[in-house]
Design an enzyme around this catalytic site. Structure first.
Site, PDB file in Angstrom:
ATOM      1  N   LYS A  24       0.829  -1.219   0.000  1.00 20.37           N
ATOM      2  CA  LYS A  24       0.000   0.000   0.000  1.00 20.37           C
ATOM      3  C   LYS A  24       0.861   1.266   0.000  1.00 20.37           C
ATOM      4  O   LYS A  24       0.613   2.192  -0.750  1.00 20.37           O
ATOM      5  CB  LYS A  24      -0.915   0.046   1.235  1.00 20.37           C
ATOM      6  CG  LYS A  24      -1.871  -1.118   1.374  1.00 20.37           C
ATOM      7  CD  LYS A  24      -2.845  -0.918   2.528  1.00 20.37           C
ATOM      8  CE  LYS A  24      -2.206  -0.877   3.895  1.00 20.37           C
ATOM      9  NZ  LYS A  24      -1.571  -2.139   4.322  1.00 20.37           N
ATOM     10  N   ARG A  99      -9.348   0.880   9.022  1.00 20.87           N
ATOM     11  CA  ARG A  99      -8.816  -0.428   9.410  1.00 20.87           C
ATOM     12  C   ARG A  99      -9.893  -1.247  10.121  1.00 20.87           C
ATOM     13  O   ARG A  99      -9.677  -2.401  10.413  1.00 20.87           O
ATOM     14  CB  ARG A  99      -7.715  -0.258  10.442  1.00 20.87           C
ATOM     15  CG  ARG A  99      -6.277  -0.005  10.016  1.00 20.87           C
ATOM     16  CD  ARG A  99      -5.482  -1.072   9.501  1.00 20.87           C
ATOM     17  NE  ARG A  99      -4.142  -1.251   9.979  1.00 20.87           N
ATOM     18  CZ  ARG A  99      -3.065  -0.560   9.665  1.00 20.87           C
ATOM     19  NH1 ARG A  99      -3.139   0.503   8.935  1.00 20.87           N
ATOM     20  NH2 ARG A  99      -1.884  -0.935  10.098  1.00 20.87           N
ATOM     21  N   ARG A 142      11.678  -5.837   5.052  1.00 23.73           N
ATOM     22  CA  ARG A 142      11.458  -4.407   4.792  1.00 23.73           C
ATOM     23  C   ARG A 142      12.457  -3.519   5.537  1.00 23.73           C
ATOM     24  O   ARG A 142      12.729  -3.714   6.704  1.00 23.73           O
ATOM     25  CB  ARG A 142      10.043  -4.037   5.231  1.00 23.73           C
ATOM     26  CG  ARG A 142       9.735  -2.568   5.079  1.00 23.73           C
ATOM     27  CD  ARG A 142       8.275  -2.293   4.976  1.00 23.73           C
ATOM     28  NE  ARG A 142       7.544  -2.557   6.200  1.00 23.73           N
ATOM     29  CZ  ARG A 142       6.227  -2.426   6.297  1.00 23.73           C
ATOM     30  NH1 ARG A 142       5.520  -2.052   5.253  1.00 23.73           N
ATOM     31  NH2 ARG A 142       5.623  -2.676   7.432  1.00 23.73           N
ATOM     32  N   ARG A 175      11.502  -1.183  10.841  1.00 26.29           N
ATOM     33  CA  ARG A 175      10.442  -0.651  11.703  1.00 26.29           C
ATOM     34  C   ARG A 175      10.334  -1.480  12.982  1.00 26.29           C
ATOM     35  O   ARG A 175      10.473  -2.688  12.963  1.00 26.29           O
ATOM     36  CB  ARG A 175       9.113  -0.687  10.953  1.00 26.29           C
ATOM     37  CG  ARG A 175       8.867   0.574  10.159  1.00 26.29           C
ATOM     38  CD  ARG A 175       7.658   0.478   9.285  1.00 26.29           C
ATOM     39  NE  ARG A 175       6.470  -0.034   9.955  1.00 26.29           N
ATOM     40  CZ  ARG A 175       5.254  -0.005   9.422  1.00 26.29           C
ATOM     41  NH1 ARG A 175       5.078   0.535   8.224  1.00 26.29           N
ATOM     42  NH2 ARG A 175       4.228  -0.501  10.049  1.00 26.29           N
ATOM     43  N   ARG A 186       0.059  -8.258  13.996  1.00 27.67           N
ATOM     44  CA  ARG A 186      -0.496  -7.373  12.956  1.00 27.67           C
ATOM     45  C   ARG A 186      -1.276  -8.168  11.918  1.00 27.67           C
ATOM     46  O   ARG A 186      -2.340  -7.743  11.472  1.00 27.67           O
ATOM     47  CB  ARG A 186       0.638  -6.579  12.281  1.00 27.67           C
ATOM     48  CG  ARG A 186       1.173  -5.494  13.194  1.00 27.67           C
ATOM     49  CD  ARG A 186       2.534  -5.024  12.746  1.00 27.67           C
ATOM     50  NE  ARG A 186       2.503  -4.317  11.500  1.00 27.67           N
ATOM     51  CZ  ARG A 186       3.520  -4.255  10.650  1.00 27.67           C
ATOM     52  NH1 ARG A 186       4.648  -4.866  10.921  1.00 27.67           N
ATOM     53  NH2 ARG A 186       3.409  -3.578   9.532  1.00 27.67           N
TER      54      ARG A 186
HETATM   55  P1  AMP Z   1       0.967   0.858   9.254  1.00 28.51           P
HETATM   56  O1  AMP Z   1       2.155   1.712   8.993  1.00 28.51           O
HETATM   57  O2  AMP Z   1      -0.229   1.228   8.429  1.00 28.51           O
HETATM   58  O3  AMP Z   1       1.284  -0.610   9.202  1.00 28.51           O
HETATM   59  O4  AMP Z   1       0.530   1.164  10.779  1.00 28.51           O
HETATM   60  C1  AMP Z   1       1.416   0.937  11.858  1.00 28.51           C
HETATM   61  C2  AMP Z   1       0.621   0.849  13.155  1.00 28.51           C
HETATM   62  O5  AMP Z   1      -0.066   2.090  13.393  1.00 28.51           O
HETATM   63  C3  AMP Z   1      -0.480  -0.206  13.173  1.00 28.51           C
HETATM   64  O6  AMP Z   1       0.018  -1.494  13.502  1.00 28.51           O
HETATM   65  C4  AMP Z   1      -1.383   0.345  14.266  1.00 28.51           C
HETATM   66  O7  AMP Z   1      -0.843   0.161  15.553  1.00 28.51           O
HETATM   67  C5  AMP Z   1      -1.347   1.847  13.970  1.00 28.51           C
HETATM   68  N1  AMP Z   1      -2.383   2.244  12.987  1.00 28.51           N
HETATM   69  C6  AMP Z   1      -2.182   2.733  11.734  1.00 28.51           C
HETATM   70  N2  AMP Z   1      -3.356   2.985  11.114  1.00 28.51           N
HETATM   71  C7  AMP Z   1      -4.319   2.647  11.998  1.00 28.51           C
HETATM   72  C8  AMP Z   1      -5.739   2.660  11.942  1.00 28.51           C
HETATM   73  N3  AMP Z   1      -6.392   3.082  10.847  1.00 28.51           N
HETATM   74  N4  AMP Z   1      -6.422   2.221  13.032  1.00 28.51           N
HETATM   75  C9  AMP Z   1      -5.781   1.807  14.142  1.00 28.51           C
HETATM   76  N5  AMP Z   1      -4.441   1.744  14.259  1.00 28.51           N
HETATM   77  C10 AMP Z   1      -3.714   2.163  13.202  1.00 28.51           C
END
Ligand code: AMP
Length: 232
Positions: A24, A99, A142, A175, A186
């Protein structure tokens, strides 16, 4: 080489769904650049809060490190203030939001009150499908540039110099939530909380499934045609 001039069309809201590691972020950067619209990544905004040590960042840090989802209230407030900025007028890409079905319902309400070039536009929802083993490989391999955000993968897209960003020379990082334990949490939270979103948008007739296992350029091409099918 200079970046090409963005295509100045009304894009409207675009939502990228898909598991962590589905591509994404990589695709959102390409599409944002092509149309000159913002990529709104709730994960990036949260990570920025964590690195600045804000109250919100301190609240979110442990939840994120464990790989769990931050509360709907926190992310919806963040998205609301981001969408009110002027650079969202022609459209935007939501990467990692919504999400949960609750977030999606909240977003429907926000979009119903928003216009793009004087028109109400429903979201274009793209679901990037990638198999479980491939996701694991992408997440464990990654590496991200902390300065310019460019994403690499030690297996499939390594930097020219190990651990160093090709674009800006910064030292690449892994990360915090790309550890084996956090990855497992996740992917589970994706299965339980985010996958039902595909049905939610399918029922609305908005879902467009794209195989995220193709070469990145082929994926980008499909995303562009999904966006351009909705003529401005
Ligand atoms: P990502 O970079 O999109 O994988 O997001 C990293 C982390 O941020 C996720 O594992 C969640 O802890 C938090 N996070 C990001 N977007 C959301 C969302 N829309 N709702 C809840 N938690 C989020």
């Amino acid at each position: 080489m200079n970046a090409p001039t963005p295509v100045e069309r009304i894009v409207g809201p675009v939502i990228f769904l898909g598991a962590p590691g589905a591509g994404k972020g990589t695709q959102a950067k390409r599409i944002a650049e092509r149309y000159g619209i913002p990529q709104i990544s709730t994960g990036d905004i949260l990570r920025e809060h964590v690195s600045r040590g804000t109250a919100l960042g301190r609240q979110a840090k442990e939840i994120m490190d464990r790989g769990e989802l931050v509360s709907d209230k926190i992310v919806c407030d963040m998205v609301e203030s981001r969408l009110s900025q002027a650079d969202c007028d022609r459209g935007f890409i939501l990467d990692g939001f919504p999400r949960t079905v609750e977030q999606a319902k909240w977003l429907d309400g926000v979009l119903a009150a928003k216009t793009f070039g004087g028109k109400h536009l429903p979201p274009i929802v793209i679901d990037f499908e990638v198999g479980y083993n491939q996701l694991l490989k992408r997440l464990t391999g990654r590496r991200t540039c902390p300065d310019c955000g460019k994403i690499f993968n030690v297996y499939s897209q390594p930097p020219r110099v190990p651990d160093t960003c090709d674009s800006c020379g910064a030292k690449l990082i892994t990360r915090k939530d790309d550890t084996d334990e956090a990855i497992a949490v996740r992917l589970k939270s994706y299965e339980q909380q985010t996958k039902p979103l595909a049905d939610y948008y399918r029922q609305q007739g908005r879902l467009r499934v794209v195989s995220g296992e193709q070469e990145a350029d082929a994926v980008t091409k499909e995303v562009i045609s999904a966006i351009e099918e909705r003529s401005a």
